[in-house]
Design an enzyme around this catalytic site. Structure first.
Site, PDB file in Angstrom:
ATOM      1  N   TYR A 119      25.535  35.091 -26.020  1.00 22.84           N
ATOM      2  CA  TYR A 119      26.511  34.224 -26.685  1.00 22.84           C
ATOM      3  C   TYR A 119      27.745  35.017 -27.128  1.00 22.84           C
ATOM      4  CZ  TYR A 119      28.297  31.503 -30.711  1.00 22.84           C
ATOM      5  OH  TYR A 119      29.084  30.840 -31.613  1.00 22.84           O
ATOM      6  N   ASP A 177      28.169  16.119 -18.907  1.00 23.23           N
ATOM      7  CA  ASP A 177      27.977  17.568 -18.838  1.00 23.23           C
ATOM      8  C   ASP A 177      29.293  18.234 -18.443  1.00 23.23           C
ATOM      9  OD1 ASP A 177      27.196  20.132 -18.278  1.00 23.23           O
ATOM     10  OD2 ASP A 177      25.533  19.570 -16.959  1.00 23.23           O
ATOM     11  N   ILE A 178      29.765  19.178 -19.245  1.00 25.24           N
ATOM     12  CA  ILE A 178      31.057  19.823 -18.936  1.00 25.24           C
ATOM     13  C   ILE A 178      30.993  20.647 -17.646  1.00 25.24           C
ATOM     14  CG2 ILE A 178      32.038  19.904 -21.263  1.00 25.24           C
ATOM     15  CD1 ILE A 178      31.078  22.898 -21.305  1.00 25.24           C
ATOM     16  N   LYS A 181      31.524  34.594 -25.759  1.00 22.98           N
ATOM     17  CA  LYS A 181      32.659  34.227 -26.625  1.00 22.98           C
ATOM     18  C   LYS A 181      33.799  35.237 -26.449  1.00 22.98           C
ATOM     19  CE  LYS A 181      31.530  30.447 -28.933  1.00 22.98           C
ATOM     20  NZ  LYS A 181      32.289  29.206 -28.737  1.00 22.98           N
ATOM     21  N   GLY A 197      31.318  19.191 -26.855  1.00 23.99           N
ATOM     22  CA  GLY A 197      30.253  19.587 -27.798  1.00 23.99           C
ATOM     23  C   GLY A 197      30.357  18.782 -29.084  1.00 23.99           C
ATOM     24  N   ASP A 248      29.649  15.070 -24.883  1.00 22.01           N
ATOM     25  CA  ASP A 248      28.443  15.819 -25.252  1.00 22.01           C
ATOM     26  C   ASP A 248      27.311  15.305 -24.370  1.00 22.01           C
ATOM     27  OD1 ASP A 248      27.764  17.530 -28.123  1.00 22.01           O
ATOM     28  OD2 ASP A 248      26.085  16.921 -26.857  1.00 22.01           O
ATOM     29  N   GLY A 269      27.690  18.252 -31.936  1.00 23.64           N
ATOM     30  CA  GLY A 269      27.198  19.409 -32.697  1.00 23.64           C
ATOM     31  C   GLY A 269      27.743  19.430 -34.122  1.00 23.64           C
TER      32      GLY A 269
HETATM   33  N1  SER Z   1      26.284  30.721 -36.034  1.00 24.38           N
HETATM   34  C1  SER Z   1      26.357  31.381 -34.765  1.00 24.38           C
HETATM   35  C2  SER Z   1      25.037  31.883 -34.350  1.00 24.38           C
HETATM   36  O1  SER Z   1      24.261  32.197 -35.210  1.00 24.38           O
HETATM   37  C3  SER Z   1      27.315  32.523 -34.819  1.00 24.38           C
HETATM   38  O2  SER Z   1      28.538  32.078 -34.377  1.00 24.38           O
HETATM   39  O3  SER Z   1      24.789  32.017 -33.189  1.00 24.38           O
END
Ligand code: SER
Length: 336
Positions: A153, A53-54, A157, A10, A35, A13
């Site tokens: 997300y 691509d990972i 995580k 990544g 990336d 980013g």
């Molecule tokens: N900045 C991130 C998000 O807004 C939070 O880790 O998804």
């Protein structure tokens, strides 16, 4: 012979950009970056970059055969807003991507009889407070509190933190001989703000978007209410946290997942800082109720005392210094 390297996924980013600069300044080990996108021009000369691509197993096989990694900074992820539009691919990238790299790290740790360090940026999105009353009551959440994420997300995580702990502590626990394990370490970041890049696909993005719009002289409609509060951190401190956690001696690390934070601001207070430096900025509020609900479920602040105690974590930038010395001067230069 396999080539020694530090792997950053990544890498194109927001965090990647700053991390490449820092790691190439600090260390002697060459960087290999991955990336889907090309790297921004200013960091291209600092690393060997593969546009890849990972999720591509052939790529991971090739990595293992060509490189020996001392450390992996696994930054690749789809963030919390984008993830809600395509939960399936988000899960694939965030979870399967992490799993593939953890397995690679486990294989290399065994092969070289020395742990591969796996540094993982986790997020405030792992928290999910049920309502504003609870958010006020638990103003500074500790690592184990309110781990009920509401986004794909955040769930990804949180689960990847557990996978990292598994690969560091319990992997092949029934085997006759215990293998050399991965050294997984994670920090949970608040909303990050960079002077050089604009985030995409996150839900804490209203902060950086407000600031960058003001510097460009463009009006901005903030997508949360003025009283919505979460913690933030300037990008140099995020890099500092990753590097300091990586540098901490193993005996100092009492847990594998740490909160880190700098300053907590309501959207109104954020706007106040922006207006202090860009008094003509046109900032209004046009709440997007669904995105706002996600931010409402995140903690108003995080308790980072474990990181302070175990590996001496301390941010360099409070809000004043972040705006005055890092954000405003660099952003102003950027849009001149
Ligand atoms: N900045 C991130 C998000 O807004 C939070 O880790 O998804």
């Amino acid at each position: 012979m396999r080539k020694k390297a530090i792997l950053i996924t990544g890498a194109a980013g927001e965090i990647g950009h700053a991390l490449i600069e820092a790691l190439s300044k600090n260390g002697k080990t060459p960087l290999l970056t991955l990336d889907l996108e090309p790297l921004p021009e200013d960091v291209r000369g600092l690393t060997t970059h593969w546009e890849a691509d990972i999720l591509d197993q052939k790529l991971l096989d090739r990595l293992v055969s060509e490189y020996e990694f001392d450390a992996i900074y696994h930054l690749a992820a789809l963030l919390s807003t984008r993830g809600e539009f395509s939960p399936g691919i988000t899960h694939q990238v965030n979870v399967n991507g992490t799993m593939g790299l953890l397995r690679l790290a486990a294989e290399q740790s065994e092969w070289r009889q020395k742990p591969v360090q796996f540094i993982f940026p986790s997020s405030i999105a792992v928290y999910g407070l049920p309502d504003l009353e609870t958010k006020t009551q638990y103003a500074r959440v500790r690592e184990w509190e309110w781990n009920y994420p509401r986004t794909m997300y955040g769930a990804n995580k949180l689960y990847c933190e557990l996978l990292g702990i598994y690969f560091s502590e319990y992997y092949r626990q029934l085997a006759a001989e215990q293998p050399v394990m991965v050294d997984f370490r994670a920090v949970r970041f608040p909303g990050l703000i960079s002077a050089f890049t604009i985030p995409s696909g996150g839900t804490s993005d209203y902060g950086p978007e407000m600031l960058h719009a003001a510097a460009k002289g463009e009006p901005y409609a903030c997508f949360v209410r003025p009283d919505v509060r979460i913690p933030f951190m300037a990008m140099p401190d995020a890099i500092k946290a990753l590097l300091n956690l990586a540098a901490a001696p193993a005996e100092a690390i009492c847990q594998r997942v740490y909160n880190v934070t700098s300053f907590s601001l309501s959207a109104e207070e954020f706007k106040g800082w922006v207006l202090k430096f860009f008094p003509d900025a046109e900032i209004t509020h046009a709440p997007d109720l669904k995105r706002q609900a996600i931010v409402d479920s995140w903690a108003a602040d995080m308790d980072d005392s474990a990181a302070r105690r175990d590996w001496g974590w301390q941010p360099d930038y409070d809000a004043q210094r972040a705006f005055e010395e890092y954000l405003v001067p660099n952003i102003t230069k950027r849009y001149q």
